[in-house]
Design an enzyme around this catalytic site. Structure first.
Site, mmCIF file in Angstrom:
data_model
loop_
_atom_site.group_PDB
_atom_site.id
_atom_site.type_symbol
_atom_site.label_atom_id
_atom_site.label_comp_id
_atom_site.label_asym_id
_atom_site.label_seq_id
_atom_site.Cartn_x
_atom_site.Cartn_y
_atom_site.Cartn_z
ATOM 1 N N LYS A 140 18.417 -11.234 -9.335
ATOM 2 C CA LYS A 140 19.036 -12.555 -9.533
ATOM 3 C C LYS A 140 20.544 -12.440 -9.800
ATOM 4 C CE LYS A 140 17.730 -15.124 -13.273
ATOM 5 N NZ LYS A 140 18.765 -15.812 -14.072
ATOM 6 N N SER A 141 20.923 -11.545 -10.693
ATOM 7 C CA SER A 141 22.358 -11.425 -11.029
ATOM 8 C C SER A 141 23.165 -10.978 -9.821
ATOM 9 C CB SER A 141 22.554 -10.401 -12.154
ATOM 10 O OG SER A 141 22.016 -10.886 -13.348
ATOM 11 N N ASP A 158 17.211 -9.579 -21.201
ATOM 12 C CA ASP A 158 16.236 -10.460 -20.550
ATOM 13 C C ASP A 158 14.802 -9.926 -20.652
ATOM 14 O OD1 ASP A 158 18.261 -12.199 -19.845
ATOM 15 O OD2 ASP A 158 18.573 -11.282 -17.880
ATOM 16 N N ARG A 212 14.697 -18.186 -27.593
ATOM 17 C CA ARG A 212 13.654 -17.189 -27.333
ATOM 18 C C ARG A 212 13.203 -16.447 -28.584
ATOM 19 N NH1 ARG A 212 15.769 -14.800 -21.508
ATOM 20 N NH2 ARG A 212 15.035 -16.598 -20.329
ATOM 21 N N ARG A 256 11.076 -16.727 -18.506
ATOM 22 C CA ARG A 256 10.703 -15.410 -19.042
ATOM 23 C C ARG A 256 9.641 -15.537 -20.142
ATOM 24 N NH1 ARG A 256 13.778 -12.374 -15.866
ATOM 25 N NH2 ARG A 256 15.933 -13.012 -15.560
HETATM 26 C C1 S3P Z 1 23.477 -12.540 -16.644
HETATM 27 C C2 S3P Z 1 23.900 -12.181 -17.899
HETATM 28 C C3 S3P Z 1 23.066 -12.327 -19.108
HETATM 29 C C4 S3P Z 1 21.595 -12.523 -18.757
HETATM 30 C C5 S3P Z 1 21.404 -13.517 -17.645
HETATM 31 C C6 S3P Z 1 22.135 -13.070 -16.401
HETATM 32 C C7 S3P Z 1 24.405 -12.344 -15.508
HETATM 33 O O1 S3P Z 1 23.501 -13.472 -19.823
HETATM 34 O O2 S3P Z 1 20.867 -12.909 -19.880
HETATM 35 O O3 S3P Z 1 20.029 -13.670 -17.348
HETATM 36 O O4 S3P Z 1 23.963 -12.390 -14.355
HETATM 37 O O5 S3P Z 1 25.591 -12.130 -15.750
HETATM 38 P P1 S3P Z 1 24.696 -13.382 -20.894
HETATM 39 O O6 S3P Z 1 25.946 -13.032 -20.184
HETATM 40 O O7 S3P Z 1 24.770 -14.763 -21.507
HETATM 41 O O8 S3P Z 1 24.265 -12.346 -21.884
#
Ligand code: S3P
Length: 435
Positions: free
Chosen positions: A27-28, A314, A345, A387
């Site tokens: 996803k990221s 996550d 969470r 999640r």
């Molecule tokens: C993400 C960063 C994380 C993560 C999120 C995706 C990203 O969040 O929890 O699911 O793709 O940069 P945070 O930057 O708020 O920690």
């Protein structure tokens, strides 16, 4: 995500979970490769793009911004067009889309309204707009901290940022704004968070741990966004936990992202005795990719320390479920950031574990789980948090009776195939129904 309200009933797994499964794009990484098309002057072709709703949200925002997106069975093609101003960007449930777009648009010509669903509209945004404001960005937020936002593109100047929290979304927003700023933008974070933005931009870290960009970064770095996106390492974590919960299980996941800053959960589990093998087989767009093999193992209690948290942020809900089956006390320290995810969470995990009959305590921002007692299946709400829905479905594999997850279809935010895969691997232990 507005869940369509499907519930899921899960019965204990009677046989080991065995098999190999393919995962759609991380996803990221998917969201970044799509959004970065905004500064590519040619078509971007992405294969194995994430199937989750958040990944689709990024594409819908690109379309609203005047880019053309073609979707075929094999690939997504993003054809660049002039940036459209004056439109509303609906980021739905996707924090990554919202926060990265704030950085991407802050220094461009135009004005945009950004909104999100109920969950995203509760999440803090000042953590992004405050560092951007130091650079001259003009972004108004509702109540000073929430969506909807009005982004008014303006001239930016680079400056130094020492971030208070380790957040890849905040770090990325600042770096992306720095691409359109005068002078140098330098960002340092208290602990390393995922570095997909830095890898895609080919950035290097200074000896003082600053990441640096300026307006020449885009000219001097050949960013090739095209190609296959590796499978989602956070989705893989659910299968690792499933294999470790059910004796005799063994699950193999090929072509998965193996970025070390996303893999802190491998170490947390291996330290507890888990048999997890990760073989890097190649590098795609600067990201290591390979095969993951997880075999059921007897585990010692988990201990997640504050410094580990950004690398497995996550995965914590799933890890806490695993901790319930490990005799003695598992500790998860400094989970403050979990309170501002798609749900609170930390609170939801503690409440759900308690409802399953687990002895659990929240001590400040730490979670303490006393594992080893039998879980009792019960009714749990997902709170529209993908999640939470998936993590607690896994609890159903080892709980007595039936475990019901209400609004379980919110899993589609990151992993629409999750319940079908779970059903396949457990030989029909899962029933989706409309209550
Ligand atoms: C993400 C960063 C994380 C993560 C999120 C995706 C990203 O969040 O929890 O699911 O793709 O940069 P945070 O930057 O708020 O920690």
């Amino acid at each position: 995500m507005v869940s369509s309200g499907l519930s899921t009933r899960i019965r204990a797994a009677r046989e080991p979970l065995r098999g190999s499964l393919a995962l759609s794009g991380d996803k990221s990484v998917s969201i970044r490769r799509a959004l970065f098309a905004l500064f590519s002057h040619r078509d971007v072709r992405l294969q194995n793009y994430g199937t989750g709703e958040d990944c689709q949200t990024a594409l819908l925002c690109l379309e609203a911004l005047g880019q053309t997106v073609e979707r075929t069975a094999d690939e997504i093609v993003i054809r660049s067009g002039p940036l459209r101003s004056g439109v509303t960007l609906d980021c739905r449930n996707s924090g990554t889309t919202a926060r990265l777009l704030m950085g991407l648009l802050a220094g461009r010509d135009g004005t945009w309204i950004m909104r999100g669903d109920e969950s995203l509209s509760r999440r803090p945004m000042a953590r992004v707009t405050e560092p951007l404001a130091k650079m001259g960005a003009r972004i108004d937020l509702a109540d000073g901290n929430k969506l909807p936002a009005r982004i008014m593109g303006s001239a930016l100047s680079g400056c130094d940022h020492d971030l208070r929290i380790a957040s890849a979304q905040v770090k990325s927003a600042v770096l992306l704004a720095g691409l359109h700023a005068d002078g140098v933008t330098r960002v340092r974070e208290p602990l390393p968070s995922r570095d997909h933005t830095e890898r895609l931009l080919g950035l290097r870290q200074s000896p003082e741990r600053f990441w640096m960009v300026d307006s020449t970064t885009l000219e001097t770095l050949p960013i090739d966004l095209d190609g296959v996106i590796p499978g989602d390492i956070s989705s893989a974590a659910f299968w690792a936990v499933a294999a470790l919960l059910v004796p005799g299980s063994e699950i193999v996941i090929p072509r998965v992202l193996l970025n070390p800053l996303r893999a802190a959960w491998f170490d947390a589990l291996r330290t507890a005795g888990a048999d997890i093998q990760a073989h890097v087989e190649g590098v795609v767009c600067n990201e290591p990719v390979g095969t993951l093999r997880i075999r059921h193992s007897e585990l010692r209690p988990l201990h997640v320390r504050a410094a580990d948290v950004p690398g497995l942020i996550d995965e914590i809900p799933a890890l806490t479920v695993l901790a319930t089956t490990i005799p003695n006390t598992s500790r998860f320290e400094e989970l403050r950031e979990l309170r501002v995810k798609e749900s609170d969470r930390l609170q939801v995990v503690a409440d759900h574990l308690l409802a399953l009959g687990v002895c659990v305590a929240v001590e400040g921002d730490d979670l303490v789980v006393n594992g080893g007692a039998e879980l009792r299946g019960t009714d749990l709400n997902s709170y529209d948090d993908h999640r939470i829905a998936m993590a607690f479905a896994l609890a159903g594999l080892v709980a007595s009776g039936e475990t019901t997850i209400h609004d379980a279809d919110c899993a589609a935010v990151s992993y629409p195939e999750f319940f079908a895969e779970l059903n396949k691997l457990t030989h029909d232990s899962v029933v989706m129904y409309n209550p």
